[in-house]
Design an enzyme around this catalytic site. Structure first.
Site, short mmCIF file in Angstrom:
data_model
loop_
_atom_site.label_atom_id
_atom_site.label_comp_id
_atom_site.label_asym_id
_atom_site.label_seq_id
_atom_site.Cartn_x
_atom_site.Cartn_y
_atom_site.Cartn_z
N LYS A 122 0.84 -1.20 0.00
CA LYS A 122 0.00 0.00 0.00
C LYS A 122 0.87 1.26 0.00
CE LYS A 122 -1.58 2.10 3.55
NZ LYS A 122 -2.23 2.52 4.82
N ASP B 182 -6.23 0.82 0.98
CA ASP B 182 -6.33 1.20 2.39
C ASP B 182 -7.73 0.88 2.88
OD1 ASP B 182 -7.96 3.13 1.29
OD2 ASP B 182 -6.56 4.77 1.62
#
Length: 211
Positions: free
Chosen positions: A122, A141
């Site tokens: 991420k 996320d």
């Protein structure tokens, strides 16, 4: 074209109309600053991190400076970010690696970024797109995960699987801004506890809409 692909095309079109110029909320000027801010933002809010980073960068303006920092000092500065002990250790170790292995420059590849302590896919995706304009994946996320599940763009709760599903549905040229648009959409409309379905521009194509 299956239903998920049709939904994805419509989602992309409507989100781009809603957010024609999306951007991340974290404040940064260099790839290193974005890396630090992104690592700090885990389990915290961008607003909180933006309060911490000015003091952080004033004291340790680059990887070399942070590599020489005392752990306790870093912990004290980033304490409001939460999980400050682990984050401080990761940041100092990342600073050491960037300084020694990458000549003081944040690497611009997924494989090399993933070598840095505290940097997962991420964070690497966020750094690659925003700092270098490179799209190698989609940053998943909490907002991207929630919205993807509600829109039935994925059936998985696993971030790695969600990323793969989204990459199959959306054009590579849109991967970077997709995260930014979904984050804004998740904060403003598709909220975790009380989604604003009655005013949501995606309500008519959302299987989870409460309208």
């Amino acid at each position: 074209m299956n239903k998920a692909s049709t939904t994805a095309r419509e989602v992309l079109s409507r989100l781009k109309s809603l957010y024609p110029e999306p951007h991340i909320a974290l404040h940064w000027k260099t790839p290193w600053q974005l890396l630090v801010a992104s690592v700090l933002s885990a389990q915290s809010t961008d607003k909180q991190i933006n309060k911490i980073t000015p003091k952080f960068f004033a004291r340790w303006p680059n990887p070399a400076a942070l590599s020489r920092a005392r752990l306790e000092e870093v912990q004290d500065v980033i304490r409001p970010a939460g999980f400050y002990r682990v984050k401080a250790k990761n940041l100092i170790n990342s600073a050491n690696m960037v300084t020694r292995k990458f000549n003081g420059l944040v690497p611009a590849s997924m494989n090399e970024l993933l070598l840095l302590p505290g940097v997962a896919r991420k964070t690497a995706n966020v750094i690659l797109f925003n700092a270098f304009g490179i799209s190698q994946g989609i940053a998943v996320d909490t907002h991207v995960r929630r919205i993807s599940l509600r829109l039935k763009l994925t059936e998985s709760d696993n971030p790695v699987r969600i990323e793969k599903d989204l990459m199959d549905l959306f054009p590579e040229s849109e991967w970077g801004i997709l995260n930014q648009m979904m984050v804004l959409f998740g904060r403003e409309i598709c909220k975790a506890k009380k989604p604003l379905c009655s005013s949501c521009p995606l309500a008519d194509i959302c299987p989870s809409s409460r309208v």
